[in-house]
Design a protein around this motif. Structure first.
Motif, mmCIF file in Angstrom:
data_model
loop_
_atom_site.group_PDB
_atom_site.id
_atom_site.type_symbol
_atom_site.label_atom_id
_atom_site.label_comp_id
_atom_site.label_asym_id
_atom_site.label_seq_id
_atom_site.Cartn_x
_atom_site.Cartn_y
_atom_site.Cartn_z
ATOM 1 N N VAL A 150 0.857 -1.193 0.000
ATOM 2 C CA VAL A 150 0.000 0.000 0.000
ATOM 3 C C VAL A 150 0.890 1.239 0.000
ATOM 4 C CG1 VAL A 150 -1.793 1.295 1.244
ATOM 5 C CG2 VAL A 150 -1.791 -1.211 1.346
ATOM 6 N N ILE A 151 0.547 2.200 -0.851
ATOM 7 C CA ILE A 151 1.184 3.509 -0.815
ATOM 8 C C ILE A 151 0.091 4.528 -0.511
ATOM 9 C CG2 ILE A 151 2.476 5.278 -2.061
ATOM 10 C CD1 ILE A 151 3.860 3.088 -3.633
ATOM 11 N N VAL A 152 0.325 5.321 0.551
ATOM 12 C CA VAL A 152 -0.676 6.273 1.021
ATOM 13 C C VAL A 152 -0.239 7.685 0.654
ATOM 14 C CG1 VAL A 152 -1.972 7.096 3.017
ATOM 15 C CG2 VAL A 152 -1.172 4.721 2.957
ATOM 16 N N ASP A 153 -1.093 8.370 -0.073
ATOM 17 C CA ASP A 153 -0.882 9.770 -0.456
ATOM 18 C C ASP A 153 0.475 9.982 -1.142
ATOM 19 O OD1 ASP A 153 -1.892 12.378 -0.659
ATOM 20 O OD2 ASP A 153 -0.960 13.014 1.219
ATOM 21 N N ASP A 154 0.944 8.977 -1.847
ATOM 22 C CA ASP A 154 2.235 9.002 -2.550
ATOM 23 C C ASP A 154 3.418 9.292 -1.621
ATOM 24 O OD1 ASP A 154 1.374 8.357 -5.150
ATOM 25 O OD2 ASP A 154 0.757 10.426 -5.506
ATOM 26 N N LYS A 155 3.230 9.101 -0.297
ATOM 27 C CA LYS A 155 4.282 9.459 0.651
ATOM 28 C C LYS A 155 4.723 8.309 1.557
ATOM 29 C CE LYS A 155 2.941 14.288 0.967
ATOM 30 N NZ LYS A 155 2.360 15.329 1.796
ATOM 31 N N VAL A 156 3.797 7.484 1.982
ATOM 32 C CA VAL A 156 4.088 6.461 2.986
ATOM 33 C C VAL A 156 3.813 5.071 2.406
ATOM 34 C CG1 VAL A 156 3.480 5.559 5.276
ATOM 35 C CG2 VAL A 156 3.540 8.029 4.889
ATOM 36 N N ILE A 157 4.799 4.184 2.566
ATOM 37 C CA ILE A 157 4.630 2.790 2.145
ATOM 38 C C ILE A 157 4.211 1.974 3.358
ATOM 39 C CG2 ILE A 157 5.776 0.709 1.275
ATOM 40 C CD1 ILE A 157 7.642 2.503 -0.327
ATOM 41 N N VAL A 158 3.168 1.172 3.198
ATOM 42 C CA VAL A 158 2.725 0.275 4.262
ATOM 43 C C VAL A 158 2.894 -1.156 3.760
ATOM 44 C CG1 VAL A 158 0.847 -0.394 5.811
ATOM 45 C CG2 VAL A 158 1.010 1.984 5.005
ATOM 46 N N GLU A 159 3.720 -1.906 4.465
ATOM 47 C CA GLU A 159 3.908 -3.321 4.166
ATOM 48 C C GLU A 159 3.046 -4.107 5.141
ATOM 49 O OE1 GLU A 159 5.615 -5.565 1.923
ATOM 50 O OE2 GLU A 159 5.352 -3.679 0.869
ATOM 51 N N ILE A 160 2.162 -4.917 4.609
ATOM 52 C CA ILE A 160 1.227 -5.703 5.413
ATOM 53 C C ILE A 160 1.779 -7.115 5.566
ATOM 54 C CG2 ILE A 160 -1.132 -6.595 5.574
ATOM 55 C CD1 ILE A 160 -1.153 -3.569 5.528
ATOM 56 N N LYS A 161 1.761 -7.605 6.798
ATOM 57 C CA LYS A 161 2.151 -8.987 7.094
ATOM 58 C C LYS A 161 1.070 -9.625 7.949
ATOM 59 C CE LYS A 161 6.357 -8.690 5.338
ATOM 60 N NZ LYS A 161 6.581 -9.204 4.014
ATOM 61 N N SER A 162 0.988 -10.937 7.880
ATOM 62 C CA SER A 162 0.159 -11.730 8.780
ATOM 63 C C SER A 162 0.955 -12.991 9.084
ATOM 64 C CB SER A 162 -1.194 -12.049 8.145
ATOM 65 O OG SER A 162 -2.016 -12.725 9.077
ATOM 66 N N ILE A 163 2.020 -12.789 9.858
ATOM 67 C CA ILE A 163 2.980 -13.860 10.118
ATOM 68 C C ILE A 163 3.230 -13.985 11.615
ATOM 69 C CG2 ILE A 163 4.123 -13.741 7.873
ATOM 70 C CD1 ILE A 163 6.214 -11.897 9.064
ATOM 71 N N GLU A 164 3.792 -15.130 11.997
ATOM 72 C CA GLU A 164 4.024 -15.372 13.417
ATOM 73 C C GLU A 164 5.027 -14.391 14.009
ATOM 74 O OE1 GLU A 164 5.442 -18.993 16.323
ATOM 75 O OE2 GLU A 164 4.484 -19.477 14.413
ATOM 76 N N ASN A 165 6.136 -14.171 13.306
ATOM 77 C CA ASN A 165 7.175 -13.279 13.810
ATOM 78 C C ASN A 165 7.755 -12.429 12.683
ATOM 79 O OD1 ASN A 165 7.385 -14.184 16.603
ATOM 80 N ND2 ASN A 165 8.181 -16.085 15.744
ATOM 81 N N VAL A 166 7.855 -11.143 12.942
ATOM 82 C CA VAL A 166 8.582 -10.259 12.037
ATOM 83 C C VAL A 166 10.061 -10.464 12.344
ATOM 84 C CG1 VAL A 166 9.086 -7.855 11.506
ATOM 85 C CG2 VAL A 166 6.727 -8.574 11.862
ATOM 86 N N ILE A 167 10.842 -10.662 11.294
ATOM 87 C CA ILE A 167 12.275 -10.853 11.472
ATOM 88 C C ILE A 167 13.010 -9.640 10.890
ATOM 89 C CG2 ILE A 167 12.148 -13.374 11.575
ATOM 90 C CD1 ILE A 167 12.955 -13.465 8.624
#
Length: 125
Positions: A68-85
């Motif tokens: 997702v890119i919001v207002d051409d300024k912020v990138i949002v990376e979506i995860k649905s995982i047990e642990n972020v590494i």
């Protein structure tokens, strides 16, 4: 709107979505819900955005795909995982550097409390 203002809105919406849907669903569900909620607020948001890049002298039409890119300024990376590494955070930082953006949020929805699933990554902000 500044990157920080956008980030606050995104975090609040992620918490709202998580409270409504709970953890453990596909990433695409949370992604679609976030884009929907942002657009309801009149904020420009695009998902699965192909981002071109140049390596040496090679123009690549798709260097990476941002969740997702919001207002051409912020990138949002979506995860649905047990642990972020650590590599997930480095990946988002790479996306920021290659796209010239200053702020990214890594949102892992597979957590008990959403506030524990959000990581802010800055690139010169």
């Amino acid at each position: 709107m500044t990157e920080n203002e956008i980030a606050k809105i995104v975090v609040d919406l992620c918490i709202k979505i998580h409270r409504s849907l709970g953890p453990g669903l596909l990433e695409s569900v949370y992604e679609a819900a976030l884009v929907y909620e942002l657009k309801k607020l009149g904020i420009k948001a695009s998902n699965q955005v192909d981002v071109p890049l140049v390596y040496d002298e090679i123009n690549m039409d798709v260097g990476f795909r941002a969740d997702v890119i919001v207002d051409d300024k912020v990138i949002v990376e979506i995860k649905s995982i047990e642990n972020v590494i650590p590599v997930h955070k480095k990946q988002l930082l790479t996306y920021l550097k290659l796209s010239g953006r200053k702020l990214g949020l890594l949102a892992n929805f597979n957590v008990e409390l959403m506030k524990d699933g959000i990581t802010r990554i800055a690139n010169g902000l």
